[in-house]
Design an enzyme around this catalytic site. Sequence first.
Site, PDB file in Angstrom:
ATOM      1  N   GLU A 142      -4.636  -4.596  14.650  1.00  0.00           N
ATOM      2  CA  GLU A 142      -5.676  -5.274  13.929  1.00  0.00           C
ATOM      3  C   GLU A 142      -6.160  -6.476  14.579  1.00  0.00           C
ATOM      4  O   GLU A 142      -6.730  -7.286  13.775  1.00  0.00           O
ATOM      5  CB  GLU A 142      -4.985  -5.474  12.519  1.00  0.00           C
ATOM      6  CG  GLU A 142      -4.961  -4.026  11.924  1.00  0.00           C
ATOM      7  CD  GLU A 142      -4.309  -4.221  10.494  1.00  0.00           C
ATOM      8  OE1 GLU A 142      -4.663  -3.547   9.438  1.00  0.00           O
ATOM      9  OE2 GLU A 142      -3.309  -4.875  10.224  1.00  0.00           O
TER      10      GLU A 142
ATOM     11  N   GLU B 247      -6.294  -7.720  -1.250  1.00  0.00           N
ATOM     12  CA  GLU B 247      -7.112  -7.639   0.243  1.00  0.00           C
ATOM     13  C   GLU B 247      -8.543  -7.501   0.196  1.00  0.00           C
ATOM     14  O   GLU B 247      -8.785  -6.497  -0.467  1.00  0.00           O
ATOM     15  CB  GLU B 247      -6.287  -6.438   1.043  1.00  0.00           C
ATOM     16  CG  GLU B 247      -4.800  -6.959   1.409  1.00  0.00           C
ATOM     17  CD  GLU B 247      -4.216  -5.763   2.382  1.00  0.00           C
ATOM     18  OE1 GLU B 247      -5.012  -5.120   3.107  1.00  0.00           O
ATOM     19  OE2 GLU B 247      -3.188  -5.871   2.536  1.00  0.00           O
TER      20      GLU B 247
ATOM     21  N   GLU C 214       0.970  -1.131  -0.126  1.00  0.00           N
ATOM     22  CA  GLU C 214       0.147   0.083   0.034  1.00  0.00           C
ATOM     23  C   GLU C 214       0.897   1.248   0.175  1.00  0.00           C
ATOM     24  O   GLU C 214       0.768   2.051   0.891  1.00  0.00           O
ATOM     25  CB  GLU C 214      -0.820   0.203   1.161  1.00  0.00           C
ATOM     26  CG  GLU C 214      -1.965  -0.921   0.992  1.00  0.00           C
ATOM     27  CD  GLU C 214      -2.912  -0.989   2.277  1.00  0.00           C
ATOM     28  OE1 GLU C 214      -4.218  -1.687   2.169  1.00  0.00           O
ATOM     29  OE2 GLU C 214      -2.605  -0.548   3.393  1.00  0.00           O
TER      30      GLU C 214
END
Length: 667
Positions: free
Chosen positions: A359, A311, A158
């Site tokens: 996360e 993803e 990313e």
Amino acid sequence: MTRDPARFAALTAELGICFGGDYNPEQWPREVWAEDVALMREAGVNLVTVGVFSWAVIEPEPGAREFGWLDEILGLLHEAGISVDLASPVASPPPWLGVRHPETLPVDRDGVALVPGSRNQFTPASRVYREHALAITRDLAERYAQHPAVRMWHVGNEYGQLDHGPEAEREFRLWLRARYGTIEALNEAWGTTFWSQHYADFDEITPPRRMPYVINPSQAVDFRRYTSDQLLACYRELRDAIREAGATQPITTNFMGFFDHADYRSWAGDVDVIADDQYPDPTSPTSPADIALVQDLMRSLGDGQPWLLMEQSVSAVSWRPHNPPKSPAHARLDSLQAVARGADGICFFQWRQSRAGAERFHSAMVPHAGADTEVFRGVVRQGADLKRLRPVAGARIDAPVAIVFDWASWWAASEPALPTERHDTVAEVKRWYRALWRRGLAADIVAPGADVSAYPLVLVPHSYVIEPDAAAALTAAAVAGAQVVIGAFSGVADDNGHVRTGRSPALLRELIGASGEEWCAIPVVRLDGYPDATASTLGERLRSDGAEVRATYATGPLAGLPAVTRNARGTGAAWYLGAVLDDATLDAVLGEAAASLSRPVPGVSTLPDGCEAVRRGDALFLLNHGEQPVQVPVAPGLVDLLTGEETESVVAVAPDDARVLIERQDR
């Protein structure tokens, strides 16, 4: 090095549709690894991404290399027949790098240096960071380029890091020298006579940090261009190192849809397969159409070749303020939608749900509760479905619509000091696209200036910047027979963000047969010409110069003036929307322009509410995103790839379900 889609095509020819997700074995004791591999086989997983955030494990101190655990896990996966997308773990440097080399840390626009403790704590301009990233990538590639488990390479993660510090200052100045050559050319491009901003030397220029008032918009857009280019340079040097080590597998990195820190069109030629991360909001009623737009964008960036969904979430994410979960059926439908729109790979973040860290509540294919869960049973079902869809792999989509979109134009239109800040480029593209989605019309998302003469419908929802080549391409399309529809506040500026003077839109006046003299921020006003029509946000003091007037302002400061025009050109026409129309009126205008287009479902001009139709190759996907069952007329005698059933002349599709119809192969 340029994109070679044949590398990914060869992988899917062997594996079928890729299925899996991010796998982080370094977060777990070794006794869990064997269970992971067994569950992957049960679910039909054939590709996992390994090592995205493993830099500190591989290099716990400068120069060290700890590859033993990676050797072991790659061996286990290979023995189980599971392929690996091996990541260059450079997205999150170890804390020691920032502590020992603080110049590698990014600085925000307020001059505050960010510190280790999260991720993305690097500036892409730092030569020290890049030397360390290159070193670990070279060692990784030299060790594993020929490993039989490694079937793809994943560079970084990313890419989107921003930096306004001294490292970026140096590199930004070098980028500007390369772009403009002389300081005089830069001053002209930036219009620096305004507010006494004239520069005598490139060394006087800084990144657009916090300033007393509005930043020069030309400078701000150039900094966005520089940032995208700098990130791409980081990617390229690591990709090249992997190739130099002898790797022949496809190499990619993950995009993020309409992401505003990187111009993905300029990146697309450097990845062997377009890969994207997609997290639509499961509670938003517009999410199915909005993510379909992103999927059409990804397919378009790859010139129509299959792409990879790198993803997505299998249930809830953890980064929104409120995180409702998806049902397993909803998660399956999201995956099937991506396949319908050209994906030959369906992956998730992540395989096993993390126990610790930021996360820990982000869902995973194997949740905290383990395999005896609805989530994992849904994953197993998805794996079985994707195996059945193997005949679809490699097929392309024939889109009848072109949508013009450009990152630099979006950036320029996002700067402040405009007639209104409420007119958002991507929001308009989404609104326009929804009218296509409801009609079962796929779109190619194209650059300004691209040859669009073969498309029967060309949409320009908002292109603030229009250059002569783009204006010529739109005119050629209309002359060739296309319906060209241009939205409000388009054609305003040139590539430097300077307003094109004269009646607007300067380069499109002849095409649209109308012209304006002032852009006006407006309240909600009524329009005549369409039932219950309104406009808001932005209008234009417009006149017809020969175009047919289809709607006029009924109230407000522009009362009596044209709001929507249509001008015949050649065998086509150019529509101009001089105002931001309400959703229903926009849908009506685009419906008129699209009236002659064929649909993926014969005889169905408008699909049932919530039902999406996509034709990919010989397969017709019908996806029901609504809350009620729908009935869709189709040709009889088709076979559903998901169930093996033969269809009648009408097929029923349950909520959160799909049908994938194709002619029987033995005919």
